[in-house]
Scaffold this motif. Sequence first.
Motif, mmCIF file in Angstrom:
data_model
loop_
_atom_site.group_PDB
_atom_site.id
_atom_site.type_symbol
_atom_site.label_atom_id
_atom_site.label_comp_id
_atom_site.label_asym_id
_atom_site.label_seq_id
_atom_site.Cartn_x
_atom_site.Cartn_y
_atom_site.Cartn_z
ATOM 1 N N VAL A 1 0.850 -1.194 0.000
ATOM 2 C CA VAL A 1 0.000 0.000 0.000
ATOM 3 C C VAL A 1 0.883 1.241 0.000
ATOM 4 O O VAL A 1 1.760 1.380 0.865
ATOM 5 C CB VAL A 1 -0.935 0.029 1.223
ATOM 6 C CG1 VAL A 1 -1.711 1.336 1.272
ATOM 7 C CG2 VAL A 1 -1.891 -1.147 1.180
ATOM 8 N N GLN A 2 0.684 2.114 -0.965
ATOM 9 C CA GLN A 2 1.391 3.384 -1.037
ATOM 10 C C GLN A 2 0.434 4.486 -0.601
ATOM 11 O O GLN A 2 -0.671 4.610 -1.127
ATOM 12 C CB GLN A 2 1.879 3.658 -2.466
ATOM 13 C CG GLN A 2 2.563 4.995 -2.657
ATOM 14 C CD GLN A 2 3.980 5.035 -2.092
ATOM 15 O OE1 GLN A 2 4.577 3.981 -1.868
ATOM 16 N NE2 GLN A 2 4.501 6.224 -1.848
ATOM 17 N N LEU A 3 0.839 5.290 0.371
ATOM 18 C CA LEU A 3 -0.028 6.335 0.919
ATOM 19 C C LEU A 3 0.360 7.686 0.342
ATOM 20 O O LEU A 3 0.933 8.542 1.017
ATOM 21 C CB LEU A 3 0.094 6.351 2.453
ATOM 22 C CG LEU A 3 -0.148 5.012 3.150
ATOM 23 C CD1 LEU A 3 0.134 5.126 4.643
ATOM 24 C CD2 LEU A 3 -1.568 4.526 2.908
ATOM 25 N N ASP A 4 0.080 7.872 -0.939
ATOM 26 C CA ASP A 4 0.456 9.110 -1.636
ATOM 27 C C ASP A 4 1.962 9.316 -1.531
ATOM 28 O O ASP A 4 2.728 8.566 -2.086
ATOM 29 C CB ASP A 4 -0.333 10.304 -1.089
ATOM 30 C CG ASP A 4 -1.832 10.161 -1.335
ATOM 31 O OD1 ASP A 4 -2.195 9.578 -2.375
ATOM 32 O OD2 ASP A 4 -2.625 10.593 -0.489
ATOM 33 N N GLU A 5 2.392 10.314 -0.727
ATOM 34 C CA GLU A 5 3.818 10.635 -0.664
ATOM 35 C C GLU A 5 4.595 9.714 0.272
ATOM 36 O O GLU A 5 5.827 9.693 0.236
ATOM 37 C CB GLU A 5 4.000 12.085 -0.187
ATOM 38 C CG GLU A 5 3.328 13.124 -1.060
ATOM 39 C CD GLU A 5 3.337 14.489 -0.395
ATOM 40 O OE1 GLU A 5 4.274 15.266 -0.677
ATOM 41 O OE2 GLU A 5 2.432 14.769 0.401
ATOM 42 N N VAL A 6 3.900 8.990 1.128
ATOM 43 C CA VAL A 6 4.561 8.196 2.165
ATOM 44 C C VAL A 6 4.431 6.710 1.839
ATOM 45 O O VAL A 6 3.316 6.200 1.695
ATOM 46 C CB VAL A 6 3.940 8.477 3.548
ATOM 47 C CG1 VAL A 6 4.591 7.608 4.613
ATOM 48 C CG2 VAL A 6 4.082 9.949 3.907
ATOM 49 N N PRO A 7 5.523 5.981 1.735
ATOM 50 C CA PRO A 7 5.423 4.524 1.565
ATOM 51 C C PRO A 7 4.726 3.891 2.766
ATOM 52 O O PRO A 7 5.021 4.229 3.916
ATOM 53 C CB PRO A 7 6.889 4.074 1.478
ATOM 54 C CG PRO A 7 7.649 5.306 1.071
ATOM 55 C CD PRO A 7 6.922 6.449 1.704
ATOM 56 N N GLY A 8 3.805 2.976 2.503
ATOM 57 C CA GLY A 8 3.070 2.352 3.582
ATOM 58 C C GLY A 8 3.968 1.681 4.593
ATOM 59 O O GLY A 8 3.712 1.724 5.799
ATOM 60 N N ARG A 9 5.045 1.050 4.115
ATOM 61 C CA ARG A 9 5.942 0.335 5.029
ATOM 62 C C ARG A 9 6.641 1.303 5.988
ATOM 63 O O ARG A 9 6.824 0.995 7.163
ATOM 64 C CB ARG A 9 6.983 -0.433 4.220
ATOM 65 C CG ARG A 9 7.964 -1.236 5.057
ATOM 66 C CD ARG A 9 8.904 -2.016 4.170
ATOM 67 N NE ARG A 9 8.196 -3.046 3.409
ATOM 68 C CZ ARG A 9 8.684 -3.627 2.323
ATOM 69 N NH1 ARG A 9 9.862 -3.252 1.845
ATOM 70 N NH2 ARG A 9 7.991 -4.564 1.700
ATOM 71 N N VAL A 10 6.997 2.491 5.503
ATOM 72 C CA VAL A 10 7.662 3.487 6.348
ATOM 73 C C VAL A 10 6.712 3.968 7.443
ATOM 74 O O VAL A 10 7.094 4.081 8.614
ATOM 75 C CB VAL A 10 8.155 4.676 5.500
ATOM 76 C CG1 VAL A 10 8.664 5.813 6.399
ATOM 77 C CG2 VAL A 10 9.247 4.229 4.547
ATOM 78 N N PHE A 11 5.473 4.228 7.064
ATOM 79 C CA PHE A 11 4.502 4.677 8.063
ATOM 80 C C PHE A 11 4.243 3.576 9.087
ATOM 81 O O PHE A 11 4.150 3.842 10.298
ATOM 82 C CB PHE A 11 3.196 5.088 7.388
ATOM 83 C CG PHE A 11 2.124 5.474 8.361
ATOM 84 C CD1 PHE A 11 2.278 6.558 9.205
ATOM 85 C CD2 PHE A 11 0.945 4.732 8.451
ATOM 86 C CE1 PHE A 11 1.292 6.907 10.122
ATOM 87 C CE2 PHE A 11 -0.040 5.073 9.358
ATOM 88 C CZ PHE A 11 0.135 6.165 10.196
ATOM 89 N N PHE A 12 4.135 2.338 8.620
ATOM 90 C CA PHE A 12 3.905 1.221 9.540
ATOM 91 C C PHE A 12 5.043 1.116 10.553
ATOM 92 O O PHE A 12 4.802 0.932 11.754
ATOM 93 C CB PHE A 12 3.771 -0.086 8.761
ATOM 94 C CG PHE A 12 3.630 -1.295 9.643
ATOM 95 C CD1 PHE A 12 2.378 -1.695 10.092
ATOM 96 C CD2 PHE A 12 4.742 -2.022 10.036
ATOM 97 C CE1 PHE A 12 2.242 -2.800 10.924
ATOM 98 C CE2 PHE A 12 4.613 -3.133 10.868
ATOM 99 C CZ PHE A 12 3.363 -3.516 11.316
ATOM 100 N N GLU A 13 6.282 1.215 10.106
ATOM 101 C CA GLU A 13 7.421 1.084 11.012
ATOM 102 C C GLU A 13 7.459 2.223 12.017
ATOM 103 O O GLU A 13 7.818 2.021 13.188
ATOM 104 C CB GLU A 13 8.724 1.035 10.206
ATOM 105 C CG GLU A 13 8.915 -0.249 9.407
ATOM 106 C CD GLU A 13 8.967 -1.484 10.300
ATOM 107 O OE1 GLU A 13 9.365 -1.360 11.473
ATOM 108 O OE2 GLU A 13 8.599 -2.570 9.825
#
Length: 236
Positions: A164-176
């Motif tokens: 999942v890509q959250l617009d400007e933020v990679p989903g994996r980065v937000f999850f971590e």
Amino acid sequence: MPPMEPTLNRPLRRSFVKGLLGTTSFWMASGNASWTAALAAEAAQPYLPTFFDAMEYRFIEAASERLFPVDDNGPGAKALGVAEFIDRQMQTPYARGENWYMSGPFQQGPANLGYQLPFVPRDLYRKGIAGVEHYTRQHYGKGFADLPPVQQDEILTALEGGSVQLDEVPGRVFFEQLRTNTLEGAFADPLYGGNRGLGGWTMLGFPGARADFMDWVNQEGAPYPLAPVSISGETA
């Protein structure tokens, strides 16, 4: 992570001088008791977030609870006050990236190059939550906090896996980011807003901020008999 800087009621200079002159019991009975009581009174009040809005705070409560759910081992993130911890954390230099190098260029590369986004933690949460809410409403017709736990887990698993890509933020980065701060909130000193009632430490058997462990050195396998204690003096 730099620790949050709590606002405490400091003893008056006169009390401090008296302590240096040998009347430390005066401070222990008055100054220490006063700020400890103030912290306990503050913790008893309903918490009102200062960084997150109502929708964002509901997301943090729901998502952190799925990452650290209540079970037979002990309380979950909501009971431990993890959302409060993260909200307080957003007011610190860490959340504003004050000690980060934030000059460009910002280019994605190998993982060994480290973090490469132009967003500090406050930005990651604002953009990440907005992205998740948009995704869940598109795919499930509801906001994240209103979904059943099974669907919440599906979304978090997709974020962790990077699908999942959250617009400007990679989903994996937000999850971590969310997972890291959730664990910090569950096990940090209660002085910073999480680990409510020292539930996280009790679960681990961690003694907390006790000053002296000499009686228990080299006693391999012997259970530690004392409850954990916070920096503030709060005990479980």
